[in-house]
Enzyme design. Structure first.
Site, PDB file in Angstrom:
ATOM      1  CD  GLU A 272      38.775  35.883  34.518  1.00 39.20           C
ATOM      2  OE1 GLU A 272      38.097  36.045  35.528  1.00 39.20           O
ATOM      3  OE2 GLU A 272      38.280  35.882  33.363  1.00 39.20           O
ATOM      4  CD  GLU A 273      36.737  35.901  30.427  1.00 44.55           C
ATOM      5  OE1 GLU A 273      35.940  35.299  31.171  1.00 44.55           O
ATOM      6  OE2 GLU A 273      36.774  37.141  30.331  1.00 44.55           O
TER       7      GLU A 273
ATOM      8  CG  HIS B  28      31.727  36.872  28.971  1.00 41.00           C
ATOM      9  ND1 HIS B  28      31.561  35.812  29.820  1.00 41.00           N
ATOM     10  CD2 HIS B  28      32.834  37.529  29.414  1.00 41.00           C
ATOM     11  CE1 HIS B  28      32.520  35.831  30.747  1.00 41.00           C
ATOM     12  NE2 HIS B  28      33.296  36.876  30.522  1.00 41.00           N
TER      13      HIS B  28
ATOM     14  CG  ASP C  59      35.946  40.337  30.914  1.00 39.28           C
ATOM     15  OD1 ASP C  59      36.962  40.241  31.612  1.00 39.28           O
ATOM     16  OD2 ASP C  59      35.055  39.473  30.873  1.00 39.28           O
TER      17      ASP C  59
ATOM     18  CG  HIS D 142      41.579  38.312  32.401  1.00 43.79           C
ATOM     19  ND1 HIS D 142      40.954  38.128  31.178  1.00 43.79           N
ATOM     20  CD2 HIS D 142      40.616  38.723  33.254  1.00 43.79           C
ATOM     21  CE1 HIS D 142      39.656  38.414  31.318  1.00 43.79           C
ATOM     22  NE2 HIS D 142      39.426  38.783  32.555  1.00 43.79           N
TER      23      HIS D 142
ATOM     24  CG  ASP E  85      38.638  40.725  35.367  1.00 44.39           C
ATOM     25  OD1 ASP E  85      38.284  41.220  34.278  1.00 44.39           O
ATOM     26  OD2 ASP E  85      38.432  39.529  35.666  1.00 44.39           O
TER      27      ASP E  85
END
Lengths: 455, 455
Positions: free
Chosen positions: A314-315, A412, A280, A268, A342
């Site tokens: 995606e997040e 994140h 990520d 993603h 991922d």
């Protein structure tokens, strides 16, 4: 070691697989020692240095999608296009969190995705700290009503601990709390807040929520243990402003014999709005795109179409993955394998795989054929966030097993940068990813499914 | 293992040392299993949670000095007082660093201690990145004149790499640069800037300087490698506003036989103005203060005076250590050992020691006596930042060797918090520190020096 899987394959099929050995060696040599050296790393660096983070809803994501599409067109791929879908337009605002008593301390805060804002002027409230949902449940409502609940849950692995970010606001709201602050989900911190999505629940009042650092959560816990009373002022302007449009990105290298059958590789392209989403999931996108480029550059002509999908949103809860499935599910019978990386592109260890025993035996042979990469693990789960619907529909799924022990230190957070990536390790990932995708795409048959039917 | 040291001791002296075995066991038991359990950790947490960071020049440092003095008075220590000295009044301002080209990115910046501010409105200049002083030296002046020099030096250990923060501005200024940005000195980063002191040089024009993150330094390096031109806008208001007064803190547990002779234990109470200085050097202060408290609580009555010194302004260039030496150097003949812990209070491994062979043999016996702590290393260097002048004057010096591999991940960053401290490890440090200080303070003689004279 894998007796019982290999034996289900016919000699003919084994021979067909191993007939790709020279091409696989060429792929590996091209990446590790040839012109492809550090190609995926450089590709990723251009994206992350050039656009920064790419949170869904941002200009940077749309610009980076345009950039990749233009490059893929220039590289000669076909059917390069975006596929629109709708998503909630959540925008991070100016969010701040200050301990007022017993001491004034500004605490780093990242609102959790989908959080509402505080009322104008913010919230000033007493604090109650718990270490688990059980501790919260054991409190009398009078101990939580009107307060800010702080979760200082220990890190027990992402899968377990992420429930506090995901559902902490709802659980606190059920006890009458006015806001919920969650200890960042990580095993190691340099006072770094980590964000991520959270989920309100129908019938429970929405309250603002976000993540503070491990250090601050522990400090608040110590203060409570000492019997100190704490007051926090929370001011958040993050909010959801209706719906908006974003896109998944698709590009093909058309198959020579079965152009309407597919091997899909991807990741993603969207990230959270901290760091630059190198890990990520820029890494997964880079090795997938690079796989297509290498196969094309080497003049390899797989029978089946090789498709890269770079999902978005995606997040925000796998929105791109769900949309791609909804828009393309007629392809379920035609997709030989759906591969998403991922969970990092650190040193590769092997491939996680979901599929029939026979398909698994084929994967085993391919991993044996690429054993020079020292990444021969064949994991029992090949699903990935954006491919879950496909795997549940019976499509074989593959993902990348890699040495990602440090993954959640950066995940994140502002630390998700190129610095965590290693160009040599990415080469190994790319070599494995490319080899598997190429061989599966060039087999005479689709990977066999449980019912063994062709389509 | 230590043949050649033990043998220089008389049997009488060995017996005298080992006659303290019961007291040492009592100390260790009190800390590991008795009322002293986690005492130093709790003491440290009260300071760091209560006052936050304690940079020299801040109210928090002065408040924390007052707090510790009041506590020490209440605990019955004598001669509790502050010893004033002068230091430059450098105040961190609002400092920001933004990449303007090729892409707008706000980059975390911590001005280095003593840096001047930028001119009003800031500096906007092109960027040149180097990886070493040698690379800088090799550049033509036209490549650096009027530019911002960014150092992207690899981490080669703190001792080596810190030269870039300490002298990077001067070296860049010599080449006509208008500012210098230094990659933070750490082996592992979550996009965390680290600060620290820097030193201008007489005769070279002062230019503003500070530290950016490893991630950003590497990004700028990649951009330069790609041939992209970079422009940074730097706006810094940090500055030095004359001189100011601060204090070292002194408190005594008076000796029963030789009250005018001393064993000094301590650390520096000041920290940088990020994190809370739990590790650097709250831990050293806590175990030293706790050592005094434990010896007093256990009713032990060492012959010599046990003194705790909590230095200030260590971070600005050992100013407190220098001042304490200047103001107390008449005590050089009277100090048996000067012990400072300032490299972490993680799992203890032993004691670093500087002194005569005979004194070293005494330390060897003491470490053998405390072998239950599994921290029996006797290091060859016992100096510490604030005790260097004393050791150079011939006073035996001791420091704490500990498992501090992660030290520079947190050092001078927001990550220097209680979270890095472990209460059990601190107990082990405290037990070792207390035992050594007590035994040395209770020997009939001062630790012997090279000339073997009593005073």
């Amino acid at each position: 070691m894998h007796v019982g899987t290999s034996q289900v394959l016919s000699n003919k099929l084994k021979e067909e697989i191993w007939s790709h050995k020279d091409e696989v060696d060429t792929i590996i040599g091209y990446i590790l020692e040839g012109d492809g050296h550090h190609g995926s790393y450089k590709r990723l660096a251009r994206i992350t240095d050039g656009f920064g983070h790419r949170v869904s809803g941002s200009e940077a994501l749309e610009d980076s999608i345009d950039f990749v599409m233009a490059e893929m067109e220039a590289e000669g791929f076909t059917n390069v296009h975006g596929e629109d879908f709708q998503m909630p337009n959540w925008q991070r605002g100016e969010d701040s969190c200050e301990l007022i008593e017993p001491r004034r301390v500004k605490m780093p805060l990242l609102a959790s995705g989908s959080s509402i804002s505080t009322p104008l002027g913010g919230i000033t409230a007493e604090v109650v700290v718990v270490r688990s949902f059980d501790e919260l449940a054991d409190l009398d409502r009078s101990e939580t009503e009107g307060k800010i609940v702080v979760y200082n849950q220990p890190y027990e692995g992402y899968g377990t601990s992420t429930a506090y970010r995901g559902h902490g606001a709802t659980k606190a709201s059920e006890k009458g709390a006015v806001a919920a602050l969650v200890r960042s989900i990580t095993q190691f911190s340099v006072n770094s807040p980590h964000t991520g999505q959270q989920y309100y629940q129908e019938g429970v009042e929405d309250i603002p929520t976000g993540c503070i650092t491990v250090e601050d959560a522990e400090m608040l816990w110590r203060m409570q243990e000492r019997g100190q009373s704490m007051v926090i002022h929370l001011d958040m302007t993050s909010l959801t402003d209706g719906m908006m449009t974003t896109r998944n990105l698709v590009g093909d290298l058309e198959g020579t014999s079965f152009p309407d059958e597919y091997v899909v590789v991807g990741g993603h392209l969207d990230s959270w709005d901290v760091g630059t989403g190198a890990m990520d999931d820029g890494g997964g996108c880079a090795i997938s795109w690079e796989a297509m480029v290498i196969i094309k550059k080497l003049g390899l002509t797989p029978k089946r179409t090789l498709r890269t999908v770079l999902w978005s949103a995606e997040e925000q809860g796998l929105l791109g993955g769900v949309a791609y499935y909804e828009q393309n599910q007629d392809l379920v019978p035609n997709v030989s394998i759906m591969m998403e990386s991922d969970s990092g592109t650190f040193r590769p260890l092997g491939i996680g795989f979901s599929g029939s025993d026979e398909a698994r035996a084929i994967m085993r042979e391919i991993l044996d054929m690429t054993s020079a990469l020292n990444a021969t693990q064949l994991g029992s789960e090949g699903s990935s966030p954006d491919t879950g619907d496909w795997v549940r529909a019976g499509v074989p799924g593959g993902n990348l097993i890699n040495q990602n022990d440090d993954y959640f230190i950066f995940h994140h957070s502002e630390g998700d940068r190129m610095t965590v990536q290693d160009a040599d390790e990415m080469d190994l990932c790319t070599a494995l990813w490319t080899s598997v995708a190429y061989v599966v795409a060039d087999l005479d048959e689709l990977l066999p499914r449980e019912d063994n039917s062709r389509k």
